[in-house]
Design a protein around this motif. Structure first.
Motif, PDB file in Angstrom:
ATOM      1  N   GLU A 116       5.869  -1.056  -9.500  1.00 39.58           N
ATOM      2  CA  GLU A 116       5.659  -1.619  -8.165  1.00 39.58           C
ATOM      3  C   GLU A 116       4.349  -1.102  -7.578  1.00 39.58           C
ATOM      4  O   GLU A 116       4.092   0.107  -7.562  1.00 39.58           O
ATOM      5  N   GLY A 117       3.529  -2.016  -7.094  1.00 36.79           N
ATOM      6  CA  GLY A 117       2.288  -1.627  -6.439  1.00 36.79           C
ATOM      7  C   GLY A 117       2.535  -1.113  -5.035  1.00 36.79           C
ATOM      8  O   GLY A 117       3.672  -1.009  -4.568  1.00 36.79           O
ATOM      9  N   VAL A 118       1.447  -0.815  -4.341  1.00 33.67           N
ATOM     10  CA  VAL A 118       1.528  -0.352  -2.952  1.00 33.67           C
ATOM     11  C   VAL A 118       0.777  -1.355  -2.094  1.00 33.67           C
ATOM     12  O   VAL A 118      -0.336  -1.768  -2.424  1.00 33.67           O
ATOM     13  N   GLY A 119       1.394  -1.795  -0.998  1.00 33.97           N
ATOM     14  CA  GLY A 119       0.750  -2.794  -0.160  1.00 33.97           C
ATOM     15  C   GLY A 119       0.556  -4.100  -0.906  1.00 33.97           C
ATOM     16  O   GLY A 119       1.428  -4.542  -1.645  1.00 33.97           O
ATOM     17  N   GLY A 120      -0.609  -4.716  -0.726  1.00 38.79           N
ATOM     18  CA  GLY A 120      -0.923  -5.970  -1.397  1.00 38.79           C
ATOM     19  C   GLY A 120      -1.919  -5.785  -2.524  1.00 38.79           C
ATOM     20  O   GLY A 120      -2.346  -4.671  -2.836  1.00 38.79           O
ATOM     21  N   TRP A 121      -2.319  -6.889  -3.125  1.00 34.81           N
ATOM     22  CA  TRP A 121      -3.166  -6.890  -4.310  1.00 34.81           C
ATOM     23  C   TRP A 121      -4.519  -6.236  -4.083  1.00 34.81           C
ATOM     24  O   TRP A 121      -5.060  -5.565  -4.965  1.00 34.81           O
ATOM     25  N   ALA A 122      -5.092  -6.394  -2.890  1.00 33.00           N
ATOM     26  CA  ALA A 122      -6.449  -5.898  -2.631  1.00 33.00           C
ATOM     27  C   ALA A 122      -6.478  -4.591  -1.847  1.00 33.00           C
ATOM     28  O   ALA A 122      -7.545  -4.151  -1.406  1.00 33.00           O
ATOM     29  N   VAL A 123      -5.339  -3.941  -1.686  1.00 34.61           N
ATOM     30  CA  VAL A 123      -5.303  -2.689  -0.928  1.00 34.61           C
ATOM     31  C   VAL A 123      -6.137  -1.613  -1.631  1.00 34.61           C
ATOM     32  O   VAL A 123      -5.979  -1.396  -2.837  1.00 34.61           O
ATOM     33  N   PRO A 124      -7.025  -0.928  -0.900  1.00 29.89           N
ATOM     34  CA  PRO A 124      -7.845   0.117  -1.532  1.00 29.89           C
ATOM     35  C   PRO A 124      -7.031   1.351  -1.907  1.00 29.89           C
ATOM     36  O   PRO A 124      -6.147   1.782  -1.163  1.00 29.89           O
ATOM     37  N   LEU A 125      -7.341   1.902  -3.076  1.00 26.30           N
ATOM     38  CA  LEU A 125      -6.780   3.188  -3.481  1.00 26.30           C
ATOM     39  C   LEU A 125      -7.755   4.320  -3.205  1.00 26.30           C
ATOM     40  O   LEU A 125      -7.363   5.474  -3.042  1.00 26.30           O
ATOM     41  N   ASP A 126      -9.060   3.970  -3.202  1.00 29.59           N
ATOM     42  CA  ASP A 126     -10.110   4.903  -2.795  1.00 29.59           C
ATOM     43  C   ASP A 126     -11.312   4.054  -2.364  1.00 29.59           C
ATOM     44  O   ASP A 126     -11.151   2.871  -2.050  1.00 29.59           O
ATOM     45  N   GLY A 127     -12.498   4.645  -2.365  1.00 33.39           N
ATOM     46  CA  GLY A 127     -13.665   3.900  -1.925  1.00 33.39           C
ATOM     47  C   GLY A 127     -14.098   2.788  -2.854  1.00 33.39           C
ATOM     48  O   GLY A 127     -14.883   1.916  -2.462  1.00 33.39           O
ATOM     49  N   ARG A 128     -13.588   2.780  -4.083  1.00 30.67           N
ATOM     50  CA  ARG A 128     -14.014   1.771  -5.056  1.00 30.67           C
ATOM     51  C   ARG A 128     -12.860   1.005  -5.685  1.00 30.67           C
ATOM     52  O   ARG A 128     -12.959  -0.181  -5.945  1.00 30.67           O
ATOM     53  N   LYS A 129     -11.765   1.692  -5.968  1.00 31.06           N
ATOM     54  CA  LYS A 129     -10.664   1.087  -6.712  1.00 31.06           C
ATOM     55  C   LYS A 129      -9.602   0.516  -5.776  1.00 31.06           C
ATOM     56  O   LYS A 129      -9.348   1.038  -4.691  1.00 31.06           O
ATOM     57  N   ARG A 130      -8.963  -0.566  -6.243  1.00 34.34           N
ATOM     58  CA  ARG A 130      -7.909  -1.218  -5.491  1.00 34.34           C
ATOM     59  C   ARG A 130      -6.643  -1.333  -6.346  1.00 34.34           C
ATOM     60  O   ARG A 130      -6.648  -0.996  -7.527  1.00 34.34           O
ATOM     61  N   VAL A 131      -5.595  -1.816  -5.723  1.00 40.21           N
ATOM     62  CA  VAL A 131      -4.348  -2.018  -6.457  1.00 40.21           C
ATOM     63  C   VAL A 131      -4.583  -2.928  -7.661  1.00 40.21           C
ATOM     64  O   VAL A 131      -4.013  -2.720  -8.737  1.00 40.21           O
ATOM     65  N   ALA A 132      -5.442  -3.911  -7.516  1.00 44.02           N
ATOM     66  CA  ALA A 132      -5.761  -4.807  -8.620  1.00 44.02           C
ATOM     67  C   ALA A 132      -6.271  -4.040  -9.833  1.00 44.02           C
ATOM     68  O   ALA A 132      -5.918  -4.352 -10.979  1.00 44.02           O
ATOM     69  N   ASP A 133      -7.094  -3.022  -9.602  1.00 44.33           N
ATOM     70  CA  ASP A 133      -7.634  -2.229 -10.711  1.00 44.33           C
ATOM     71  C   ASP A 133      -6.527  -1.467 -11.430  1.00 44.33           C
ATOM     72  O   ASP A 133      -6.566  -1.298 -12.655  1.00 44.33           O
ATOM     73  N   LEU A 134      -5.530  -1.007 -10.675  1.00 48.72           N
ATOM     74  CA  LEU A 134      -4.400  -0.309 -11.295  1.00 48.72           C
ATOM     75  C   LEU A 134      -3.606  -1.258 -12.184  1.00 48.72           C
ATOM     76  O   LEU A 134      -3.261  -0.919 -13.319  1.00 48.72           O
ATOM     77  N   ALA A 135      -3.333  -2.455 -11.686  1.00 48.44           N
ATOM     78  CA  ALA A 135      -2.581  -3.427 -12.480  1.00 48.44           C
ATOM     79  C   ALA A 135      -3.322  -3.776 -13.768  1.00 48.44           C
ATOM     80  O   ALA A 135      -2.719  -3.867 -14.842  1.00 48.44           O
TER      81      ALA A 135
END
Length: 224
Positions: A116-135
């Protein structure tokens, strides 16, 4: 051995990703499959027994086919209920996607791992990476949870378009009745069925005391 499963994202925060993940875990286990759940990043933690935990991650841990240490289910948990990049910066503990992938690959062998991700698809994880990058790093097909309410069509279509353009495999979508009095729920399901060229994998009722055991249209091989 490569883990198989699905990455669960949503059109927004509080849209029912955990509810959908638990429902799918229950459906797969009913088919005789071994299933694990993982929520790599969570905010809104609570202090319990000397550590921070997240209630959604605890639910995924409890719903699994076998016991897995909490740290493997939820390696990054932060106290404040804010965007993960803000919480991580305040805690001085940034999210490391490579570390999450390592934890994921080190989980016990299962038929399916639902992440399960956190928030939505484009939520930032840091200054560069987003949930999309994790998936994408986990290399899992993605299921989109759509909370049925006014505005969900725009959110769903934009999210699915972003998923496809990123190179993620769109595994399908789930209709979640988060507002039981939403009169246009049926019309919205029909519209998204036409737009996505596929009916929902499941239609979930408004949240209750336990995840619903409803028919899921997910094609998964049986054990053995």
């Amino acid at each position: 051995m490569r883990q198989t499963g699905f990455f669960i994202t949503g059109t927004d925060t509080g849209i029912g990703k955990t509810w959908a993940t638990l429902s799918l875990m229950r459906a797969l286990r009913a088919r005789g499959l071994c299933v694990l759940g993982m929520k790599p990043v969570a905010t809104g933690g609570v202090w319990r027994e000397g550590r921070w935990v997240n209630k959604d991650a605890l639910a995924l841990q409890a719903a699994a086919s076998m016991a897995v240490p909490y740290e493997q289910v939820n390696p990054y948990v932060y106290e404040p209920p804010v965007s993960p990049h803000i919480a991580a910066a305040e805690a001085g503990r940034p999210v490391d996607i490579e570390y999450i992938v390592k934890i994921f690959k080190g989980l016990p062998a299962a038929d399916h791992v639902l992440v399960e991700g956190v928030g939505g698809w484009a939520v930032p994880l840091d200054g560069r990476k987003r949930v999309a990058d994790l998936a994408l790093a986990l290399d899992l097909p993605v299921i989109l949870v759509v909370g049925l309410r006014l505005g969900c069509l725009n959110h769903a279509l934009l999210t699915q378009a972003a998923m496809v353009s990123s190179g993620a495999e769109f595994a399908g979508w789930v209709a979640n009745r988060i507002e039981p009095d939403f009169a246009s729920a049926g019309q919205n399901i029909d519209t998204l069925t036409r737009e996505f060229a596929a009916p929902p994998l499941a239609v979930l009722p408004c949240g209750g005391l336990e995840p619903p055991l409803v028919p899921w249209r997910v094609s998964c091989p049986g054990p053995g």
